[in-house]
Design a protein around this motif. Sequence first.
Motif, PDB file in Angstrom:
ATOM      1  N   SER A  16      35.990 -60.053  57.539  1.00 50.40           N
ATOM      2  CA  SER A  16      36.458 -60.974  56.499  1.00 50.40           C
ATOM      3  C   SER A  16      36.225 -62.416  56.945  1.00 50.40           C
ATOM      4  N   PRO A  17      35.725 -63.259  56.035  1.00 48.00           N
ATOM      5  CA  PRO A  17      35.350 -64.620  56.410  1.00 48.00           C
ATOM      6  C   PRO A  17      36.490 -65.617  56.324  1.00 48.00           C
ATOM      7  N   SER A  18      36.279 -66.758  56.926  1.00 52.32           N
ATOM      8  CA  SER A  18      37.147 -67.901  56.710  1.00 52.32           C
ATOM      9  C   SER A  18      36.735 -68.558  55.400  1.00 52.32           C
ATOM     10  N   ASN A  19      37.456 -69.579  54.986  1.00 55.15           N
ATOM     11  CA  ASN A  19      37.074 -70.324  53.788  1.00 55.15           C
ATOM     12  C   ASN A  19      37.438 -71.784  53.981  1.00 55.15           C
ATOM     13  N   ILE A  20      36.837 -72.643  53.196  1.00 52.95           N
ATOM     14  CA  ILE A  20      37.166 -74.069  53.263  1.00 52.95           C
ATOM     15  C   ILE A  20      37.486 -74.557  51.853  1.00 52.95           C
ATOM     16  N   ALA A  21      38.672 -75.106  51.686  1.00 57.16           N
ATOM     17  CA  ALA A  21      39.124 -75.551  50.371  1.00 57.16           C
ATOM     18  C   ALA A  21      38.424 -76.853  49.974  1.00 57.16           C
ATOM     19  N   THR A  72      36.263 -62.850  60.871  1.00 64.65           N
ATOM     20  CA  THR A  72      37.020 -62.004  61.787  1.00 64.65           C
ATOM     21  C   THR A  72      36.644 -60.546  61.535  1.00 64.65           C
ATOM     22  N   ILE A  73      36.414 -59.822  62.587  1.00 62.13           N
ATOM     23  CA  ILE A  73      36.117 -58.390  62.495  1.00 62.13           C
ATOM     24  C   ILE A  73      37.322 -57.635  63.062  1.00 62.13           C
ATOM     25  N   THR A  74      37.909 -56.790  62.231  1.00 61.01           N
ATOM     26  CA  THR A  74      39.140 -56.092  62.618  1.00 61.01           C
ATOM     27  C   THR A  74      39.013 -54.599  62.371  1.00 61.01           C
ATOM     28  N   GLU A  75      39.401 -53.820  63.379  1.00 62.45           N
ATOM     29  CA  GLU A  75      39.481 -52.367  63.252  1.00 62.45           C
ATOM     30  C   GLU A  75      40.925 -51.943  63.450  1.00 62.45           C
ATOM     31  N   VAL A  76      41.425 -51.123  62.553  1.00 64.85           N
ATOM     32  CA  VAL A  76      42.792 -50.618  62.662  1.00 64.85           C
ATOM     33  C   VAL A  76      42.747 -49.101  62.769  1.00 64.85           C
ATOM     34  N   THR A  77      43.273 -48.588  63.859  1.00 67.79           N
ATOM     35  CA  THR A  77      43.399 -47.142  64.065  1.00 67.79           C
ATOM     36  C   THR A  77      44.863 -46.777  63.854  1.00 67.79           C
ATOM     37  N   TYR A  78      45.107 -45.782  63.034  1.00 66.18           N
ATOM     38  CA  TYR A  78      46.497 -45.404  62.732  1.00 66.18           C
ATOM     39  C   TYR A  78      46.749 -43.955  63.145  1.00 66.18           C
ATOM     40  N   THR A  79      47.919 -43.741  63.728  1.00 61.99           N
ATOM     41  CA  THR A  79      48.293 -42.430  64.262  1.00 61.99           C
ATOM     42  C   THR A  79      49.725 -42.108  63.832  1.00 61.99           C
ATOM     43  N   LYS A  80      49.935 -40.919  63.287  1.00 62.77           N
ATOM     44  CA  LYS A  80      51.264 -40.508  62.822  1.00 62.77           C
ATOM     45  C   LYS A  80      52.248 -40.542  63.985  1.00 62.77           C
TER      46      LYS A  80
END
Length: 368
Positions: A24-29, A56-64
């Motif tokens: 997801s990118p940044s932005n400039i107003a 930003t590059i983000t990985e989310v691993t989810y575990t019960k």
Amino acid sequence: MTEKGFILTTYNSNIDRGSVKWSSPSNIALVKYWGKKEHQIPENPSLSFTLSDCKTITEVTYTKKSGNDFSFDVFFEGEKNEAFKPKIQTFFERIELYMPFLRDYHFKIETSNTFPHSSGIASSASGMSAIALCLMSIEQELTSDVISTERSMSDEKSQMYFNQKASFLARLGSGSACRSIEGELVVWGKNESTESSDLFGVRFDGEVHPNFKNYQDAILLVDKGEKQVSSTVGHKLMYGHPFAKERFAQAHQNLAELTKVLASGNMKGFIEIVESEALTLHAMMMTSMPYFILMKPNTLEIINKIWAYRAKNDSNICFTLDAGANVHVLFPKAEEIKVYEFIKRELVAYCQNGHYICDSVGKGATPL
């Protein structure tokens, strides 16, 4: 769409684990948001360019898991980062109503930026939007075999719901993050000039002249240090500000004018509005109580150099500023070679360690 429309009521709690990843990118107003109400609602509308390469590059691993507490670890650039945890904790608390599965899983959040850490570029917009998108993908996986209203939508409406809710969630983490989901231009905050919402960012629906396609943004890193006043504190100082009412009205007026400028291709009009907005943002900081100055001497040197270059070369180069010392140099693609020669020749000397970043307007976030 209202807040109630984003509440998840049914999901499959039998899924044990999974992993999702987003960029997801940044932005400039261009028209600045400064001042907010409760629940991250903006006092005035804003309009931004979504960037392409600063992301930003983000990985989310989810575990019960068992237990009813929020459970997560945050890793930044491969290293466990405890400093980020309080903000994520607050974020989870704010969005739990809309994502009740948050207490069912342990989340491993691994994130990195394509721009240098501590470069003075605000990463909250790209960072919080990337997490929000990952959580939306998890929601999608947990509801893939559940019959629900959104699942009965057409693909187009389903994608719209996904993006709107991702933006809605991102806003609750960082206001400007709601403008990083889509591109190229995004509006946030109710106004009479464009399709808009206080709850999430909306892709600009107005006409955009070819003059403003493929716009470039060179980010001159004047000061890489932490800001002396956080944006959160700065926004709060708009309460009781002697010029707040006039500023909020000005933002509405500038947004209305900018929509006309974007349609007509009037580049001189674009420059006037964008630079005025940048300077007004800092003027509000300098006239709040307590007052503060985030611009540095080199910020002013760069601005004066840009003005001189523009006058001498009949250029369409201009600048904008975030709530910091760095300068975003905006210019059309047709001037790219000449402007970068100018930056190297005259502006690099005012950048910390000679650092600047070459970027351009982008299309928004992408799954990986």
